[in-house]
Design a protein around this motif. Structure first.
Motif, PDB file in Angstrom:
ATOM      1  N   HIS A   1      14.767 -40.940  29.363  1.00 26.18           N
ATOM      2  CA  HIS A   1      14.435 -39.761  28.591  1.00 26.18           C
ATOM      3  C   HIS A   1      15.218 -39.791  27.281  1.00 26.18           C
ATOM      4  O   HIS A   1      16.198 -40.517  27.142  1.00 26.18           O
ATOM      5  CB  HIS A   1      14.765 -38.465  29.354  1.00 26.18           C
ATOM      6  N   GLY A   2      14.761 -38.972  26.340  1.00 28.18           N
ATOM      7  CA  GLY A   2      15.466 -38.844  25.078  1.00 28.18           C
ATOM      8  C   GLY A   2      16.440 -37.680  25.093  1.00 28.18           C
ATOM      9  O   GLY A   2      16.496 -36.900  26.048  1.00 28.18           O
ATOM     10  N   PHE A   3      17.203 -37.541  24.023  1.00 27.31           N
ATOM     11  CA  PHE A   3      18.112 -36.408  23.886  1.00 27.31           C
ATOM     12  C   PHE A   3      17.316 -35.107  23.733  1.00 27.31           C
ATOM     13  O   PHE A   3      16.194 -35.102  23.214  1.00 27.31           O
ATOM     14  CB  PHE A   3      19.015 -36.578  22.665  1.00 27.31           C
TER      15      PHE A   3
ATOM     16  N   TYR B   1      11.149 -43.027  22.611  1.00 29.21           N
ATOM     17  CA  TYR B   1      11.189 -43.562  23.974  1.00 29.21           C
ATOM     18  C   TYR B   1       9.754 -43.814  24.421  1.00 29.21           C
ATOM     19  O   TYR B   1       8.981 -42.878  24.629  1.00 29.21           O
ATOM     20  CB  TYR B   1      11.907 -42.558  24.874  1.00 29.21           C
ATOM     21  N   THR B   2       9.381 -45.075  24.573  1.00 29.53           N
ATOM     22  CA  THR B   2       7.969 -45.446  24.716  1.00 29.53           C
ATOM     23  C   THR B   2       7.532 -45.717  26.152  1.00 29.53           C
ATOM     24  O   THR B   2       6.460 -46.295  26.368  1.00 29.53           O
ATOM     25  CB  THR B   2       7.659 -46.674  23.845  1.00 29.53           C
ATOM     26  N   GLU B   3       8.290 -45.269  27.142  1.00 28.55           N
ATOM     27  CA  GLU B   3       7.890 -45.509  28.529  1.00 28.55           C
ATOM     28  C   GLU B   3       6.528 -44.884  28.832  1.00 28.55           C
ATOM     29  O   GLU B   3       5.667 -45.521  29.448  1.00 28.55           O
ATOM     30  CB  GLU B   3       8.952 -44.970  29.491  1.00 28.55           C
ATOM     31  N   GLU B   4       6.302 -43.645  28.412  1.00 30.72           N
ATOM     32  CA  GLU B   4       5.019 -42.992  28.692  1.00 30.72           C
ATOM     33  C   GLU B   4       3.888 -43.719  27.972  1.00 30.72           C
ATOM     34  O   GLU B   4       2.790 -43.896  28.535  1.00 30.72           O
ATOM     35  CB  GLU B   4       5.053 -41.528  28.263  1.00 30.72           C
ATOM     36  N   TYR B   5       4.131 -44.135  26.745  1.00 33.52           N
ATOM     37  CA  TYR B   5       3.128 -44.901  26.006  1.00 33.52           C
ATOM     38  C   TYR B   5       2.733 -46.152  26.793  1.00 33.52           C
ATOM     39  O   TYR B   5       1.544 -46.452  26.961  1.00 33.52           O
ATOM     40  CB  TYR B   5       3.676 -45.290  24.626  1.00 33.52           C
ATOM     41  N   ALA B   6       3.733 -46.883  27.304  1.00 31.04           N
ATOM     42  CA  ALA B   6       3.459 -48.121  28.036  1.00 31.04           C
ATOM     43  C   ALA B   6       2.808 -47.843  29.386  1.00 31.04           C
ATOM     44  O   ALA B   6       1.865 -48.537  29.790  1.00 31.04           O
ATOM     45  CB  ALA B   6       4.760 -48.899  28.225  1.00 31.04           C
ATOM     46  N   ARG B   7       3.294 -46.824  30.081  1.00 28.67           N
ATOM     47  CA  ARG B   7       2.793 -46.519  31.423  1.00 28.67           C
ATOM     48  C   ARG B   7       1.325 -46.112  31.408  1.00 28.67           C
ATOM     49  O   ARG B   7       0.571 -46.402  32.345  1.00 28.67           O
ATOM     50  CB  ARG B   7       3.655 -45.424  32.049  1.00 28.67           C
ATOM     51  N   THR B   8       0.906 -45.435  30.366  1.00 27.83           N
ATOM     52  CA  THR B   8      -0.469 -44.927  30.291  1.00 27.83           C
ATOM     53  C   THR B   8      -1.398 -45.847  29.509  1.00 27.83           C
ATOM     54  O   THR B   8      -2.550 -45.484  29.235  1.00 27.83           O
ATOM     55  CB  THR B   8      -0.495 -43.538  29.626  1.00 27.83           C
TER      56      THR B   8
ATOM     57  N   ILE C   1      22.619 -44.696  12.173  1.00 29.15           N
ATOM     58  CA  ILE C   1      22.579 -43.988  13.449  1.00 29.15           C
ATOM     59  C   ILE C   1      21.141 -43.660  13.829  1.00 29.15           C
ATOM     60  O   ILE C   1      20.410 -43.020  13.074  1.00 29.15           O
ATOM     61  CB  ILE C   1      23.395 -42.684  13.400  1.00 29.15           C
ATOM     62  N   SER C   2      20.760 -44.103  15.014  1.00 25.50           N
ATOM     63  CA  SER C   2      19.448 -43.777  15.575  1.00 25.50           C
ATOM     64  C   SER C   2      19.657 -43.017  16.876  1.00 25.50           C
ATOM     65  O   SER C   2      20.597 -43.301  17.622  1.00 25.50           O
ATOM     66  CB  SER C   2      18.652 -45.067  15.833  1.00 25.50           C
ATOM     67  N   VAL C   3      18.796 -42.056  17.134  1.00 30.93           N
ATOM     68  CA  VAL C   3      18.907 -41.222  18.334  1.00 30.93           C
ATOM     69  C   VAL C   3      17.641 -41.375  19.163  1.00 30.93           C
ATOM     70  O   VAL C   3      16.521 -41.230  18.657  1.00 30.93           O
ATOM     71  CB  VAL C   3      19.135 -39.739  17.970  1.00 30.93           C
ATOM     72  N   PHE C   4      17.818 -41.697  20.441  1.00 33.89           N
ATOM     73  CA  PHE C   4      16.707 -41.861  21.383  1.00 33.89           C
ATOM     74  C   PHE C   4      16.027 -40.523  21.591  1.00 33.89           C
ATOM     75  O   PHE C   4      16.683 -39.523  21.915  1.00 33.89           O
ATOM     76  CB  PHE C   4      17.297 -42.364  22.702  1.00 33.89           C
ATOM     77  N   LEU C   5      14.698 -40.479  21.419  1.00 38.35           N
ATOM     78  CA  LEU C   5      14.001 -39.197  21.423  1.00 38.35           C
ATOM     79  C   LEU C   5      12.623 -39.330  22.058  1.00 38.35           C
ATOM     80  O   LEU C   5      11.936 -40.329  21.872  1.00 38.35           O
ATOM     81  CB  LEU C   5      13.849 -38.709  19.980  1.00 38.35           C
ATOM     82  N   ASP C   6      12.237 -38.316  22.802  1.00 40.13           N
ATOM     83  CA  ASP C   6      10.863 -38.229  23.295  1.00 40.13           C
ATOM     84  C   ASP C   6       9.941 -37.836  22.137  1.00 40.13           C
ATOM     85  O   ASP C   6      10.388 -37.239  21.159  1.00 40.13           O
ATOM     86  CB  ASP C   6      10.772 -37.178  24.407  1.00 40.13           C
ATOM     87  N   PRO C   7       8.626 -38.130  22.244  1.00 43.24           N
ATOM     88  CA  PRO C   7       7.693 -37.810  21.160  1.00 43.24           C
ATOM     89  C   PRO C   7       7.308 -36.333  21.151  1.00 43.24           C
ATOM     90  O   PRO C   7       6.158 -35.958  21.384  1.00 43.24           O
ATOM     91  CB  PRO C   7       6.491 -38.706  21.462  1.00 43.24           C
TER      92      PRO C   7
END
Length: 244
Positions: free
Chosen positions: A107-109, A157-164, A132-138
């Motif tokens: 998950h993102g921040f 954070y591209t997990e949902e992009y990849a999963r779907t 500085i880069s911050v991990f973030l959900d879309p």
């Protein structure tokens, strides 16, 4: 053009499984760089189950004098992690909200609850000169709040992009990622992406305008085992060179 940053965590995990220095992380970084990769990513964790503090120092020493090659260090901003960044001074630091012992990022921040926590950390990191880069959900609201911080970039954070990717609702998911990326850029944030991207799904993701960098490790290493490093890196670079 989108930059490709190869995550070496799995190389370190394989090395650590035998208790010696093969495969050597620095040697593999050199191999990827020689093949045209312009970024190396590592994500050290507190238990050093793959990348170690010494790996970060060694890779920093390798990459610092190399023109056009960047080191990206990802991780949860603990005091130990911040001290590592201050020692290595990587080109980019990506903050990820991982808990100790977490298997992988998931998950993102959340700037609703973590903005106050992040503010002094971002200010401290600014002093090192690192981007500085911050991990973030879309999520558009998260993007808006991130733009008010001292972050220079977000990493979607591209997990949902990849999963779907092969599902019926992927177009809607893709649109959310594109909307987040475009809003970030409008608000002054540059955009990276990472997590579960591979040769099959990367082309569509980097068709989103303005994706500056993708960080890919797990899938890329598997693909290298299946197809060979030279072929896999060549394919990734071709996709990235034709990005939006």
């Amino acid at each position: 053009m989108t930059a490709l940053s190869v995550n070496l965590n799995k190389i370190a995990l394989l090395r650590n499984s035998r208790g010696h220095d093969e495969p050597n992380v620095v040697a593999f970084a050199k191999k990827f760089i020689d093949l045209g990769v312009t970024g190396i990513t590592i994500h050290p964790r507190p238990d050093e189950r793959h990348i170690t503090r010494q790996d970060a120092i060694d890779l920093g020493n390798l990459i610092a004098p190399l023109k056009g090659i960047e080191l990206n260090i990802e991780g949860y901003p603990s005091e130990e992690f911040l001290q590592l960044i201050e020692a290595v001074k990587p080109d980019q630091t990506t903050l990820v909200p991982d808990l100790p012992g977490q298997l992988t990022s998931d998950h993102g921040f959340d700037f609703n609850t973590q903005a106050e926590f992040l503010a002094p950390i971002l200010s401290r990191l600014k002093q090192t000169g690192t981007r500085i880069s911050v991990f973030l959900d879309p999520d558009l609201e998260q993007v808006k709040m991130a733009a008010k911080s001292d972050a220079d970039r977000i990493e979607l954070y591209t997990e949902e992009y990849a999963r779907t990717f092969i599902s019926a609702d992927h177009d809607e998911v893709h649109q959310r990622y594109q909307a987040a990326a475009l809003l970030a850029q409008e608000l002054g944030l540059a955009v990276n992406g990472g997590h579960d991207l591979n040769l099959n799904n990367l082309k569509k993701f980097v068709s989103i305008p303005g994706i500056l960098e993708v960080s890919i490790g797990h899938a890329l290493i598997i693909e290298c085992l299946e197809q060979g490093m030279n072929s896999v890196v060549e394919q990734y670079l071709a996709i990235c060179q034709h990005s939006a």
